[in-house]
Design a protein around this motif. Sequence first.
Motif, PDB file in Angstrom:
ATOM      1  N   GLU A 223      25.058  38.424  75.928  1.00 32.55           N
ATOM      2  CA  GLU A 223      24.975  37.020  75.540  1.00 32.55           C
ATOM      3  C   GLU A 223      24.184  36.939  74.242  1.00 32.55           C
ATOM      4  N   HIS A 224      24.837  36.455  73.204  1.00 34.63           N
ATOM      5  CA  HIS A 224      24.254  36.496  71.870  1.00 34.63           C
ATOM      6  C   HIS A 224      23.292  35.343  71.619  1.00 34.63           C
ATOM      7  N   ALA A 225      22.311  35.608  70.753  1.00 33.63           N
ATOM      8  CA  ALA A 225      21.322  34.606  70.354  1.00 33.63           C
ATOM      9  C   ALA A 225      21.293  34.517  68.837  1.00 33.63           C
ATOM     10  N   HIS A 226      20.678  33.442  68.329  1.00 37.54           N
ATOM     11  CA  HIS A 226      20.507  33.297  66.886  1.00 37.54           C
ATOM     12  C   HIS A 226      19.664  34.446  66.338  1.00 37.54           C
ATOM     13  N   VAL A 227      19.952  34.822  65.102  1.00 40.99           N
ATOM     14  CA  VAL A 227      19.261  35.932  64.452  1.00 40.99           C
ATOM     15  C   VAL A 227      17.748  35.709  64.432  1.00 40.99           C
ATOM     16  N   GLY A 228      17.024  36.648  65.048  1.00 37.40           N
ATOM     17  CA  GLY A 228      15.568  36.584  65.071  1.00 37.40           C
ATOM     18  C   GLY A 228      14.980  35.732  66.169  1.00 37.40           C
ATOM     19  N   GLU A 229      15.825  35.076  66.972  1.00 35.79           N
ATOM     20  CA  GLU A 229      15.324  34.165  67.994  1.00 35.79           C
ATOM     21  C   GLU A 229      15.618  34.637  69.413  1.00 35.79           C
ATOM     22  N   GLY A 230      16.099  35.881  69.538  1.00 38.24           N
ATOM     23  CA  GLY A 230      16.369  36.430  70.854  1.00 38.24           C
ATOM     24  C   GLY A 230      15.385  37.530  71.206  1.00 38.24           C
ATOM     25  N   ARG A 231      15.788  38.395  72.121  1.00 36.46           N
ATOM     26  CA  ARG A 231      14.910  39.465  72.590  1.00 36.46           C
ATOM     27  C   ARG A 231      14.759  40.594  71.570  1.00 36.46           C
ATOM     28  N   ILE A 232      15.729  40.735  70.671  1.00 36.93           N
ATOM     29  CA  ILE A 232      15.544  41.698  69.580  1.00 36.93           C
ATOM     30  C   ILE A 232      14.463  41.177  68.654  1.00 36.93           C
ATOM     31  N   GLY A 233      14.566  39.916  68.282  1.00 39.55           N
ATOM     32  CA  GLY A 233      13.498  39.248  67.551  1.00 39.55           C
ATOM     33  C   GLY A 233      13.499  39.491  66.049  1.00 39.55           C
ATOM     34  N   GLU A 234      12.565  38.825  65.389  1.00 38.42           N
ATOM     35  CA  GLU A 234      12.528  38.831  63.928  1.00 38.42           C
ATOM     36  C   GLU A 234      12.226  40.209  63.350  1.00 38.42           C
ATOM     37  N   GLU A 235      11.251  40.930  63.923  1.00 37.45           N
ATOM     38  CA  GLU A 235      10.901  42.240  63.376  1.00 37.45           C
ATOM     39  C   GLU A 235      12.077  43.200  63.432  1.00 37.45           C
ATOM     40  N   GLY A 236      12.753  43.223  64.578  1.00 36.33           N
ATOM     41  CA  GLY A 236      13.905  44.107  64.720  1.00 36.33           C
ATOM     42  C   GLY A 236      15.024  43.754  63.777  1.00 36.33           C
ATOM     43  N   MET A 237      15.351  42.462  63.711  1.00 39.20           N
ATOM     44  CA  MET A 237      16.425  42.017  62.829  1.00 39.20           C
ATOM     45  C   MET A 237      16.096  42.279  61.359  1.00 39.20           C
ATOM     46  N   GLU A 238      14.866  42.024  60.981  1.00 44.44           N
ATOM     47  CA  GLU A 238      14.456  42.254  59.597  1.00 44.44           C
ATOM     48  C   GLU A 238      14.554  43.737  59.241  1.00 44.44           C
ATOM     49  N   THR A 239      14.185  44.598  60.177  1.00 40.81           N
ATOM     50  CA  THR A 239      14.257  46.041  59.933  1.00 40.81           C
ATOM     51  C   THR A 239      15.698  46.502  59.789  1.00 40.81           C
ATOM     52  N   ILE A 240      16.583  45.974  60.618  1.00 41.68           N
ATOM     53  CA  ILE A 240      18.007  46.318  60.530  1.00 41.68           C
ATOM     54  C   ILE A 240      18.578  45.889  59.186  1.00 41.68           C
ATOM     55  N   VAL A 241      18.305  44.650  58.812  1.00 41.26           N
ATOM     56  CA  VAL A 241      18.852  44.077  57.580  1.00 41.26           C
ATOM     57  C   VAL A 241      18.378  44.843  56.341  1.00 41.26           C
ATOM     58  N   ASN A 242      17.180  45.411  56.425  1.00 38.06           N
ATOM     59  CA  ASN A 242      16.601  46.108  55.266  1.00 38.06           C
ATOM     60  C   ASN A 242      16.628  47.631  55.380  1.00 38.06           C
ATOM     61  N   HIS A 243      17.239  48.164  56.438  1.00 32.53           N
ATOM     62  CA  HIS A 243      17.226  49.613  56.639  1.00 32.53           C
ATOM     63  C   HIS A 243      18.040  50.304  55.544  1.00 32.53           C
ATOM     64  N   PRO A 244      17.458  51.274  54.865  1.00 37.88           N
ATOM     65  CA  PRO A 244      18.160  51.919  53.741  1.00 37.88           C
ATOM     66  C   PRO A 244      19.448  52.624  54.148  1.00 37.88           C
TER      67      PRO A 244
END
Length: 275
Positions: A223-244
């Motif tokens: 079950e999907h959630a808004h980016v950064g507002e679920g159990r993965i959360g902001e830190e995880g999403m930010e790391t994915i988006v910026n991963h080299p």
Amino acid sequence: MNVGAHVSIAGGVDNAIENQVEVGGNCGQIFTHSPQVWQDPNVGDEEAAAFRDGSATEDLGPWVIHSSYLVNLCTPKNDLRKKSIDSMQKEVDAAAKLDIPYVNVHLGAHTGAGVDAGLDNAASALDELEIPEGVTVLVESDAGSGTKLGGDFEHLAAVLDRSAQDLDVCLDTAHAFAAGYDLSSAEAVEETVAEFDDVVGLEHLECIHLNDSKHDCGTNKDEHAHVGEGRIGEEGMETIVNHPDLDDVPLVLETPHEDGKGFAWNVERVRELRE
């Protein structure tokens, strides 16, 4: 940065262009028909030309076609296998007509045949396709509930290894998280990306479905959630988006429309997280 959403083609596949532009995306994903039924893409020549021209004019891409939810490549049932192969053939042909480079598919469920037999079934089903030049089938990671395959990175690697086709992978972050691959911290993302590279190979990662999760890691609940507002959360999403190692991989959102937020909010959120 390539980020976009899974948009509607209601009224014609070429309408996906305007829908993508409206949410601020520059790449994206579509269904060629309702994913809940067995149905042919039935894309007319004029709307296909309008889609190709619109994508070029708006500089949109890459696009991905998501196959029908009814497709089950792992099935031991001959009738369902035949329908699945036929459906996939029509999708890859539609992709060629639209100049779309990718068709995304879930492996499906082995329904009691066993993991190895299910993976063999999937690979051999894919081998029956006549995939046009310029089109690649992407096997998508799964949340892993029941007898569904694709939750383990080893499943994806096995199908790529057993198939004679030149296949690649779409990694869904919410699915991977639900399947037990932690993405909720910078350290966890590093470990999961390293494991994916070790098992599957980052050279096979051609698309990421960037979705947060409403449920905890390892619950197998999709079950999907808004980016950064679920159990993965902001830190995880930010790391994915910026991963080299993920820098050039297109990000496609399948986030919900709720709480007054839709695709436009999530696309902008991803751009805000990009350093």
